[in-house]
Design a protein around this motif. Structure first.
Motif, PDB file in Angstrom:
ATOM      1  N   GLY A 179       0.669  -1.206   0.117  1.00 22.02           N
ATOM      2  CA  GLY A 179      -0.095  -0.004   0.016  1.00 22.02           C
ATOM      3  C   GLY A 179       0.984   1.344  -0.255  1.00 22.02           C
ATOM      4  N   TRP A 180       2.235   1.069   0.769  1.00 23.26           N
ATOM      5  CA  TRP A 180       2.946   2.386   0.753  1.00 23.26           C
ATOM      6  C   TRP A 180       3.385   2.918  -0.664  1.00 23.26           C
ATOM      7  N   ALA A 181       3.379   1.873  -1.711  1.00 22.52           N
ATOM      8  CA  ALA A 181       4.050   2.337  -2.710  1.00 22.52           C
ATOM      9  C   ALA A 181       2.756   2.896  -3.755  1.00 22.52           C
ATOM     10  N   LEU A 182       1.751   2.570  -3.507  1.00 25.49           N
ATOM     11  CA  LEU A 182       0.694   3.139  -4.126  1.00 25.49           C
ATOM     12  C   LEU A 182       0.060   4.715  -3.416  1.00 25.49           C
ATOM     13  N   MET A 222       3.432   1.673   7.576  1.00 24.83           N
ATOM     14  CA  MET A 222       2.869   2.545   8.761  1.00 24.83           C
ATOM     15  C   MET A 222       2.532   4.029   8.348  1.00 24.83           C
ATOM     16  N   GLY A 223       2.777   4.457   7.017  1.00 22.46           N
ATOM     17  CA  GLY A 223       3.024   5.737   6.615  1.00 22.46           C
ATOM     18  C   GLY A 223       4.026   6.592   6.899  1.00 22.46           C
ATOM     19  N   LEU A 224       5.222   5.909   7.380  1.00 18.76           N
ATOM     20  CA  LEU A 224       6.607   6.808   7.352  1.00 18.76           C
ATOM     21  C   LEU A 224       7.308   6.744   6.351  1.00 18.76           C
ATOM     22  N   LYS A 225       8.316   7.622   5.932  1.00 15.73           N
ATOM     23  CA  LYS A 225       9.068   7.785   4.792  1.00 15.73           C
ATOM     24  C   LYS A 225      10.578   7.960   5.431  1.00 15.73           C
ATOM     25  N   GLY A 226      11.532   7.675   4.478  1.00 20.76           N
ATOM     26  CA  GLY A 226      12.943   7.949   4.637  1.00 20.76           C
ATOM     27  C   GLY A 226      13.758   6.833   5.089  1.00 20.76           C
ATOM     28  N   TRP A 227      14.815   7.095   5.462  1.00 20.99           N
ATOM     29  CA  TRP A 227      15.810   5.941   6.016  1.00 20.99           C
ATOM     30  C   TRP A 227      15.465   5.560   7.227  1.00 20.99           C
ATOM     31  N   VAL A 228      15.517   4.401   7.552  1.00 24.55           N
ATOM     32  CA  VAL A 228      15.339   3.799   8.864  1.00 24.55           C
ATOM     33  C   VAL A 228      16.611   2.895   9.443  1.00 24.55           C
ATOM     34  N   PRO A 229      17.530   3.584   9.867  1.00 27.48           N
ATOM     35  CA  PRO A 229      18.869   3.048  10.228  1.00 27.48           C
ATOM     36  C   PRO A 229      18.778   1.983  11.532  1.00 27.48           C
ATOM     37  N   THR A 230      19.379   0.899  11.271  1.00 24.66           N
ATOM     38  CA  THR A 230      19.459  -0.008  12.276  1.00 24.66           C
ATOM     39  C   THR A 230      20.245   0.315  13.492  1.00 24.66           C
ATOM     40  N   VAL A 231      19.810   0.225  14.653  1.00 26.97           N
ATOM     41  CA  VAL A 231      20.608   0.413  15.884  1.00 26.97           C
ATOM     42  C   VAL A 231      21.043  -1.024  16.335  1.00 26.97           C
TER      43      VAL A 231
END
Length: 286
Positions: A179-182, A222-231
């Protein structure tokens, strides 16, 4: 075996694939390995965390007396970049069935000083020596046949900028998690896909370390964008995978304070749960 569980095109052999070449380490001396981190496994300018874990996993396999990662935990301290790196590893304990080691990957700043990028603690054993006794309530994820799923070539890039790693992977996403891609994310923290390497190389324990961190983040759905860096990322390897593409399912139950967890399961073509992981990652809110 699931329907459509084949990777089209020619197939590279384990040991003779781009993944093997780009994770190969050179032993300088016992416990010290050199590598040039490849730009082919980057998202924008940062090297993918699963690829880095496979690199360190290969160095530990050369240091410890056992061949296979059973449990490996990595803390990502600073972002890695393509280029020279050194891995320093040591044996913590050796037993009959398990050995434990620790390792750190370093790169160099502009003055030539070593900067620690990742620190890892891992237990290794021999997956081939485990008893064939499985008692589980886990079931494979419900993913449509491969030809009914969609890859990066079917839509826009999830993050603006270079996404070189996509050219090295075979990822076909479940439409129910697209869904996020659409422009219509479901609000659920779920991502499911068929997974393999683009050159057709079958999976092995080291490539499973890549598989758990190769899909688009659950944050997108979940409706969020951008880089999600691993901790932090912990992977449990449970079995040597059978030939054929893998199925990967990732879920997030809790996002709080700008951090979320991703729980991944990796299933092989014989319907066996071959790897599990939990990752803590940061997200950009607002």
């Amino acid at each position: 075996m699931p329907d459509a569980a084949t990777v089209p095109g020619s197939r590279a052999a384990i040991g003779d694939s781009e993944f093997d070449r780009d994770t190969a380490v050179t032993r300088r001396e016992p416990g010290v390995h050199d590598i040039g981190l490849s730009a082919g496994w980057t998202i924008i300018s940062a090297v993918n965390g699963g690829y880095l874990l496979a690199v360190i996993g290969r160095a530990l396999a050369d240091t410890l007396p056992h061949p296979d990662p059973f449990s490996i935990t990595a803390h990502y301290l600073t972002a890695s970049r393509p280029g020279p790196a050194v891995i320093r590893s040591e044996t913590v304990r050796t037993g009959r069935t398990l050995s434990t080691g620790q390792a750190s990957l370093f790169q160099y700043d502009d003055e030539g000083n070593e900067v620690e990028r990742i620190r890892v603690l891992a237990s290794y054993g021999d997956l081939g020596a485990l008893p064939d006794d499985v008692r589980t309530t886990a079931t494979p994820p419900p993913i449509p046949p491969l030809e009914q799923c969609f890859g990066p070539e079917d839509g826009p890039a999830p993050i603006e900028g270079s996404n070189a790693i996509a050219d090295r992977l075979m990822i076909k996403l479940d439409p129910a998690t697209l869904g996020w891609a659409l422009g219509s994310p479901s609000g659920k923290g779920e991502m499911r896909a068929w997974f393999g390497l683009a050159d057709g190389r079958d999976a092995d324990p080291l490539s499973l370390l890549l598989a758990v961190d190769a899909l688009p983040p659950t944050a997108f759905e979940m409706g969020l964008k951008g880089w999600v860096p691993t901790v932090e990322l912990t992977v449990h390897v449970r079995h040597r995978p059978a030939p054929g593409p893998l199925r990967v399912a990732i879920t997030t139950r809790n996002l709080a304070g700008g951090f979320l967890e991703e729980d991944a399961e990796v299933w092989d073509s014989a319907d066996r749960l071959v790897a599990q992981s939990r990752q803590l990652a940061r997200v950009r809110l607002g």
